[in-house]
Motif scaffolding. Structure first.
Motif, PDB file in Angstrom:
ATOM      1  N   TYR A 288      -2.875   0.458 -10.655  1.00  0.00           N
ATOM      2  CA  TYR A 288      -2.902   0.376  -9.196  1.00  0.00           C
ATOM      3  C   TYR A 288      -4.221   0.879  -8.616  1.00  0.00           C
ATOM      4  O   TYR A 288      -4.740   0.316  -7.648  1.00  0.00           O
ATOM      5  CB  TYR A 288      -1.740   1.183  -8.605  1.00  0.00           C
ATOM      6  CG  TYR A 288      -0.434   0.432  -8.592  1.00  0.00           C
ATOM      7  CD1 TYR A 288      -0.226  -0.618  -7.705  1.00  0.00           C
ATOM      8  CD2 TYR A 288       0.600   0.757  -9.458  1.00  0.00           C
ATOM      9  CE1 TYR A 288       0.968  -1.322  -7.689  1.00  0.00           C
ATOM     10  CE2 TYR A 288       1.802   0.064  -9.455  1.00  0.00           C
ATOM     11  CZ  TYR A 288       1.972  -0.974  -8.563  1.00  0.00           C
ATOM     12  OH  TYR A 288       3.155  -1.676  -8.552  1.00  0.00           O
ATOM     13  N   ALA A 289      -4.786   1.929  -9.197  1.00  0.00           N
ATOM     14  CA  ALA A 289      -6.033   2.498  -8.665  1.00  0.00           C
ATOM     15  C   ALA A 289      -7.209   1.545  -8.852  1.00  0.00           C
ATOM     16  O   ALA A 289      -8.113   1.493  -8.012  1.00  0.00           O
ATOM     17  CB  ALA A 289      -6.319   3.832  -9.343  1.00  0.00           C
ATOM     18  N   LEU A 290      -7.193   0.780  -9.953  1.00  0.00           N
ATOM     19  CA  LEU A 290      -8.314  -0.111 -10.262  1.00  0.00           C
ATOM     20  C   LEU A 290      -7.912  -1.582 -10.155  1.00  0.00           C
ATOM     21  O   LEU A 290      -8.489  -2.430 -10.836  1.00  0.00           O
ATOM     22  CB  LEU A 290      -8.843   0.188 -11.670  1.00  0.00           C
ATOM     23  CG  LEU A 290      -9.297   1.631 -11.940  1.00  0.00           C
ATOM     24  CD1 LEU A 290      -9.744   1.788 -13.382  1.00  0.00           C
ATOM     25  CD2 LEU A 290     -10.427   2.037 -10.986  1.00  0.00           C
ATOM     26  N   SER A 291      -6.946  -1.861  -9.301  1.00  0.00           N
ATOM     27  CA  SER A 291      -6.430  -3.232  -9.204  1.00  0.00           C
ATOM     28  C   SER A 291      -7.493  -4.232  -8.766  1.00  0.00           C
ATOM     29  O   SER A 291      -7.439  -5.411  -9.134  1.00  0.00           O
ATOM     30  CB  SER A 291      -5.251  -3.278  -8.230  1.00  0.00           C
ATOM     31  OG  SER A 291      -5.651  -2.815  -6.949  1.00  0.00           O
TER      32      SER A 291
ATOM     33  N   TYR B  59       3.138   7.467 -16.155  1.00  0.00           N
ATOM     34  CA  TYR B  59       2.283   7.454 -14.966  1.00  0.00           C
ATOM     35  C   TYR B  59       0.848   7.024 -15.235  1.00  0.00           C
ATOM     36  O   TYR B  59       0.231   6.384 -14.374  1.00  0.00           O
ATOM     37  CB  TYR B  59       2.274   8.836 -14.301  1.00  0.00           C
ATOM     38  CG  TYR B  59       3.493   9.105 -13.465  1.00  0.00           C
ATOM     39  CD1 TYR B  59       3.663   8.492 -12.231  1.00  0.00           C
ATOM     40  CD2 TYR B  59       4.486   9.963 -13.903  1.00  0.00           C
ATOM     41  CE1 TYR B  59       4.782   8.720 -11.459  1.00  0.00           C
ATOM     42  CE2 TYR B  59       5.614  10.213 -13.141  1.00  0.00           C
ATOM     43  CZ  TYR B  59       5.762   9.589 -11.917  1.00  0.00           C
ATOM     44  OH  TYR B  59       6.873   9.811 -11.160  1.00  0.00           O
TER      45      TYR B  59
ATOM     46  N   THR C 141      -0.722   4.164 -12.942  1.00  0.00           N
ATOM     47  CA  THR C 141      -1.667   4.685 -11.954  1.00  0.00           C
ATOM     48  C   THR C 141      -3.041   4.056 -12.139  1.00  0.00           C
ATOM     49  O   THR C 141      -3.714   3.683 -11.168  1.00  0.00           O
ATOM     50  CB  THR C 141      -1.782   6.219 -12.076  1.00  0.00           C
ATOM     51  OG1 THR C 141      -0.484   6.795 -11.897  1.00  0.00           O
ATOM     52  CG2 THR C 141      -2.720   6.773 -11.017  1.00  0.00           C
ATOM     53  N   PHE C 142      -3.452   3.933 -13.397  1.00  0.00           N
ATOM     54  CA  PHE C 142      -4.723   3.278 -13.716  1.00  0.00           C
ATOM     55  C   PHE C 142      -4.740   1.854 -13.179  1.00  0.00           C
ATOM     56  O   PHE C 142      -5.731   1.399 -12.602  1.00  0.00           O
ATOM     57  CB  PHE C 142      -4.922   3.295 -15.235  1.00  0.00           C
ATOM     58  CG  PHE C 142      -6.067   2.451 -15.718  1.00  0.00           C
ATOM     59  CD1 PHE C 142      -7.367   2.930 -15.667  1.00  0.00           C
ATOM     60  CD2 PHE C 142      -5.848   1.181 -16.242  1.00  0.00           C
ATOM     61  CE1 PHE C 142      -8.425   2.146 -16.113  1.00  0.00           C
ATOM     62  CE2 PHE C 142      -6.893   0.402 -16.693  1.00  0.00           C
ATOM     63  CZ  PHE C 142      -8.193   0.884 -16.625  1.00  0.00           C
TER      64      PHE C 142
ATOM     65  N   GLY D 109       3.122   8.176  -6.105  1.00  0.00           N
ATOM     66  CA  GLY D 109       2.275   9.296  -5.668  1.00  0.00           C
ATOM     67  C   GLY D 109       3.045  10.576  -5.400  1.00  0.00           C
ATOM     68  O   GLY D 109       2.711  11.636  -5.946  1.00  0.00           O
TER      69      GLY D 109
ATOM     70  N   PRO E 261       3.148   2.369  -3.845  1.00  0.00           N
ATOM     71  CA  PRO E 261       2.631   3.288  -4.877  1.00  0.00           C
ATOM     72  C   PRO E 261       2.615   4.741  -4.420  1.00  0.00           C
ATOM     73  O   PRO E 261       2.818   5.649  -5.233  1.00  0.00           O
ATOM     74  CB  PRO E 261       1.203   2.773  -5.131  1.00  0.00           C
ATOM     75  CG  PRO E 261       1.211   1.371  -4.656  1.00  0.00           C
ATOM     76  CD  PRO E 261       2.152   1.334  -3.502  1.00  0.00           C
TER      77      PRO E 261
ATOM     78  N   LYS F 239       0.828  -1.216   0.000  1.00  0.00           N
ATOM     79  CA  LYS F 239       0.000   0.000   0.000  1.00  0.00           C
ATOM     80  C   LYS F 239       0.856   1.258   0.000  1.00  0.00           C
ATOM     81  O   LYS F 239       0.485   2.276  -0.592  1.00  0.00           O
ATOM     82  CB  LYS F 239      -0.938   0.001   1.200  1.00  0.00           C
ATOM     83  CG  LYS F 239      -2.005  -1.083   1.147  1.00  0.00           C
ATOM     84  CD  LYS F 239      -2.872  -1.058   2.389  1.00  0.00           C
ATOM     85  CE  LYS F 239      -4.010  -2.080   2.296  1.00  0.00           C
ATOM     86  NZ  LYS F 239      -3.535  -3.457   2.221  1.00  0.00           N
TER      87      LYS F 239
END
Length: 319
Positions: free
Chosen positions: A264-267, A257, A261-262, A213, A208, A205
Motif C-alpha cells: 500500500y505504501a509503494l502502490s 503487516y 504495508t509495503f 494503520g 488502510p 485512502k
C-alpha cells in the motif's frame, strides 16, 4: 454470453469482470501449485488448533477465544482467495460475473480486516497480562473478550458493506472490465468506472488507515509498554517466558503487516506483478504460519495437545 450493459436506475454495470493476474512471468503454474499446498496446510493446521481449543476445557480462556477467532479468520480469508485464484488461473476461468465479483471483494476484505483486528486484540491480551498481571482476570474476562471480538466483527462488516455499496453505485462504460489483480480488487474496480468515483477513492485512502494503520499503531504501542515492563522484571525466568510469547506474536504480526504495508505504501511505484505477489502471499502465508509460530510454540497448548493424544480423543485407535 450476454454482452449488453445492464441498466439499473441510470447505473450501467458490466456483464463480467476479467481478472488479468500476472503478466509476462513464465512457469506461473508452479506458483499456483505452491499456493494450493500452502492452503491445504493452512486448513489442516488451523482446523487442528480450533479442534483442540474446543475439546480441552483448560483452553476455554479469553486468550484462546481470540486465538480461535484468529484461526477462524485465517481459514475464511485463505478460502476466500486461494480456491478462486486457482480456478481462475489454473483452469482459465478469468471472467467473473458482476455480482460474484462484488461478493468476492466483500469476503476478501471482511476476513482480511478481521485478521488485522484480531492481531490487535491478541496484543491487547498480552499488554494486560504482562503490564497489569494482578488485574488481568478482572479486565480480560470471557465476556469482555467476546464483546471486543463482536465489536471487531461489527466494525469490519460496517466498513466493508459501505465500501461495497459505493462500488455498486458506480457506472462502467465497458461490457467487460479488466481488473489488473488476482481477485476482484477494490482499487482497480473503482478506477475503471466512468462515473464519479470520489466516495470510493476516499474509502480507498481511509481503509488502510482504519484497518491496517490503527491496529498496527496499537500493536506497536502495546509492545513499547510491554518492553518497558519486561525491563523491570527482575526474575530471568519470568522475563524469558514473557519474551517467548511476545516474540511469537510479533513474528505473526510482521508476517501479516510488512508485505501488505509495503504494497500500500509503494502502490504508485511497484508494478502489478510485484503487487500481486505481495498480496497473494499475505493471503496465503500468515494463515499457514500462525498456528505453527503462535500456538504450537506455546507450552500450555502443547500440554493440551499431548493430553488429547493420550486420551485417544482426536485419533482413536482400535483396541
Amino acid at each position: 454470453m450476454n454482452l449488453d450493459l445492464t441498466e439499473n436506475r441510470n447505473i450501467s454495470i458490466p456483464s463480467y469482470f476479467y481478472i488479468s493476474g500476472f503478466s509476462g512471468i513464465p512457469h506461473m503454474r508452479y506458483y499456483y501449485i505452491f499456493l494450493f499446498f500452502v492452503y491445504i496446510i493452512s486448513l489442516l493446521g488451523n482446523s487442528c488448533l480450533m479442534l483442540v481449543i474446543i475439546m480441552d476445557r483448560n483452553l476455554h480462556t479469553p486468550k484462546y477465544i481470540a486465538v480461535f477467532n484468529l484461526s477462524l479468520t485465517d481459514i475464511c480469508e485463505s478460502t476466500a482467495v486461494i480456491p478462486q485464484l486457482l480456478d481462475m488461473f489454473l483452469f482459465g476461468n478469468q471472467l467473473i460475473p458482476y455480482g460474484l465479483c462484488l461478493c468476492n471483494m466483500f469476503s476478501v476484505f471482511v476476513f482480511t480486516s478481521a485478521q488485522s483486528l484480531t492481531l490487535a486484540v491478541l496484543s491487547f491480551d498480552r499488554l494486560v497480562a504482562i503490564c497489569l498481571p494482578l488485574r488481568y482476570h478482572m479486565i480480560v474476562t470471557h465476556r469482555s473478550m467476546l464483546v471486543i471480538i463482536g465489536v471487531m466483527w461489527a466494525v469490519a462488516l460496517l466498513i466493508i458493506i459501505t465500501t461495497t455499496v459505493f462500488i455498486s453505485r458506480l457506472s462502467f462504460c465497458r461490457v467487460i472490465v479488466i481488473i489488473n489483480s488476482f481477485y476482484c480488487d477494490h482499487g482497480p474496480i473503482y478506477r475503471s468506472a466512468c462515473s464519479s468515483n470520489f466516495p470510493s477513492s476516499v474509502i480507498a485512502k481511509l481503509f488502510p488507515i482504519l484497518i491496517l494503520g490503527f491496529p498496527a499503531f496499537f500493536i506497536i504501542f502495546s509492545y513499547m509498554c510491554i518492553a518497558l515492563t519486561l525491563f523491570r522484571i527482575t526474575t530471568p525466568q519470568d522475563r524469558k517466558r514473557a519474551t517467548k510469547t511476545c516474540t511469537a506474536h510479533l513474528i505473526v504480526v510482521a508476517i501479516f503487516y510488512v508485505p501488505i504495508t509495503f504494497t500500500y505504501a509503494l502502490s504508485s511505484i511497484i508494478n502489478t506483478n510485484t503487487r500481486i505477489i505481495n498480496l497473494s502471499l499475505t493471503s496465503a502465508l500468515p494463515p499457514m504460519l500462525n498456528p505453527i509460530i503462535y500456538t504450537f510454540n506455546t507450552e500450555e497448548f502443547i500440554i493440551s495437545l499431548k493430553k488429547l493424544f493420550k486420551r485417544r480423543i482426536i485419533f482413536p485407535f482400535p483396541k
